[in-house]
Enzyme design. Sequence first.
Site, mmCIF file in Angstrom:
data_model
loop_
_atom_site.group_PDB
_atom_site.id
_atom_site.type_symbol
_atom_site.label_atom_id
_atom_site.label_comp_id
_atom_site.label_asym_id
_atom_site.label_seq_id
_atom_site.Cartn_x
_atom_site.Cartn_y
_atom_site.Cartn_z
ATOM 1 N N LYS A 13 -9.606 -52.040 -59.575
ATOM 2 C CA LYS A 13 -10.242 -50.989 -60.384
ATOM 3 C C LYS A 13 -9.779 -49.602 -59.950
ATOM 4 O O LYS A 13 -9.507 -48.735 -60.784
ATOM 5 C CB LYS A 13 -11.768 -51.086 -60.262
ATOM 6 C CG LYS A 13 -12.375 -52.369 -60.790
ATOM 7 C CD LYS A 13 -13.877 -52.298 -60.848
ATOM 8 C CE LYS A 13 -14.506 -52.060 -59.489
ATOM 9 N NZ LYS A 13 -14.257 -53.189 -58.552
ATOM 10 N N ARG A 88 -24.447 -50.693 -61.728
ATOM 11 C CA ARG A 88 -24.311 -51.949 -60.982
ATOM 12 C C ARG A 88 -25.280 -53.023 -61.478
ATOM 13 O O ARG A 88 -25.098 -54.199 -61.186
ATOM 14 C CB ARG A 88 -24.560 -51.710 -59.491
ATOM 15 C CG ARG A 88 -23.469 -50.902 -58.803
ATOM 16 C CD ARG A 88 -23.741 -50.788 -57.316
ATOM 17 N NE ARG A 88 -22.744 -49.978 -56.642
ATOM 18 C CZ ARG A 88 -21.595 -50.453 -56.159
ATOM 19 N NH1 ARG A 88 -21.322 -51.738 -56.284
ATOM 20 N NH2 ARG A 88 -20.745 -49.660 -55.557
ATOM 21 N N ARG A 127 -2.695 -60.537 -46.470
ATOM 22 C CA ARG A 127 -2.575 -59.142 -46.060
ATOM 23 C C ARG A 127 -2.945 -58.972 -44.583
ATOM 24 O O ARG A 127 -2.273 -58.249 -43.835
ATOM 25 C CB ARG A 127 -3.481 -58.266 -46.925
ATOM 26 C CG ARG A 127 -3.337 -56.767 -46.639
ATOM 27 C CD ARG A 127 -4.405 -55.975 -47.356
ATOM 28 N NE ARG A 127 -4.337 -56.159 -48.792
ATOM 29 C CZ ARG A 127 -5.266 -55.725 -49.635
ATOM 30 N NH1 ARG A 127 -6.356 -55.112 -49.154
ATOM 31 N NH2 ARG A 127 -5.131 -55.919 -50.920
ATOM 32 N N ARG A 139 -8.442 -52.555 -41.870
ATOM 33 C CA ARG A 139 -9.595 -51.871 -42.435
ATOM 34 C C ARG A 139 -10.787 -52.829 -42.439
ATOM 35 O O ARG A 139 -10.635 -54.040 -42.319
ATOM 36 C CB ARG A 139 -9.295 -51.419 -43.878
ATOM 37 C CG ARG A 139 -8.162 -50.413 -43.982
ATOM 38 C CD ARG A 139 -7.932 -50.020 -45.422
ATOM 39 N NE ARG A 139 -7.643 -51.187 -46.255
ATOM 40 C CZ ARG A 139 -7.452 -51.132 -47.580
ATOM 41 N NH1 ARG A 139 -7.535 -49.968 -48.203
ATOM 42 N NH2 ARG A 139 -7.193 -52.229 -48.260
ATOM 43 N N ARG A 150 -19.201 -59.625 -50.390
ATOM 44 C CA ARG A 150 -19.176 -58.656 -51.491
ATOM 45 C C ARG A 150 -19.027 -59.360 -52.841
ATOM 46 O O ARG A 150 -19.612 -58.936 -53.845
ATOM 47 C CB ARG A 150 -18.025 -57.662 -51.293
ATOM 48 C CG ARG A 150 -18.198 -56.781 -50.067
ATOM 49 C CD ARG A 150 -17.036 -55.842 -49.911
ATOM 50 N NE ARG A 150 -16.978 -54.884 -50.995
ATOM 51 C CZ ARG A 150 -15.938 -54.076 -51.218
ATOM 52 N NH1 ARG A 150 -14.870 -54.138 -50.423
ATOM 53 N NH2 ARG A 150 -15.954 -53.231 -52.214
#
Length: 291
Positions: A13, A88, A127, A139, A150
């Site tokens: 996004k 949301r 990754r 990260r 999530r």
Amino acid sequence: MRLILLGPPGAGKGTQAQRLVAKHGIVQLSTGDMLRAAVKAGTPVGTKVKDIMDRGDLCPDELVVAIVGDRIEEPDARNGFILDGFPRTVAQAEALERLLNEKHMELDGVVELKVDENALLRRIENRVAEMTARGEPLRRDDNPEVLKTRLEAYRRQTAPLTHYYQDKGMLRVVDGMAPIDEVTAAIDGIFAKPATPVGGAATKAATVRKTQKKSPRTATSARTPVKAKTAAKKTAKKAKKAQPTPRKAAKAKAKSARRPAKAAARPQKVAKKSPRKPAKKAARRKGGQRR
């Protein structure tokens, strides 16, 4: 252009929002950034938000909607905006709709980036492995377990929005697993306006004027056969009424045959009654003579 981008974490996004911002001159509005900016600016809403954030609580919908309402009225949002991270929930979507109605605004559409969650997890794992091999720091989001959490939160809270906007006929689905350029092209195609050919408007106006000139003649010629047909029907109806049917003729003949019989019967009644009168008179005379 005013739109909402929906999709789970890792769907791309942010990347697509940046491309839309650069192409259309609109702004990307993130609720997190707006909340922090409101706190920094020290606005009345920002002061309330600061107290809530300091306690570690979630901001209620009315405060988030109020911040969004203030932000979309700023000059840089006049050309349009992309809402990222808001709404949301269905309750927030309903509050956003009321807000836009009050400001005489409306959304141009809602785009959902459809992705394969298993493919997203594999992408994160690859990754992490590549960054670890290069010795790069990871990260917080580059963690398969965090991503799973999530994704579950998205399915529980945000996914119902797709049904909400689908029922309103506003939802457009794009394959988020396609290459980035193809995803961008698909989104552009949704909101692209069809180009008007040169001279098309003038040709259309000329056609309208030509049609308007011819329309009275056409109407007259169309009405003439109708009148003639109506007159023919009336004439045929009158002729039909004037022509006696066999049943009517038989009735008329029987009626005429009865009339002489009645006429002949009437004198007989008179003839029967006529002798009585003299008899009465004679009786009266006799009675008078007796007296």
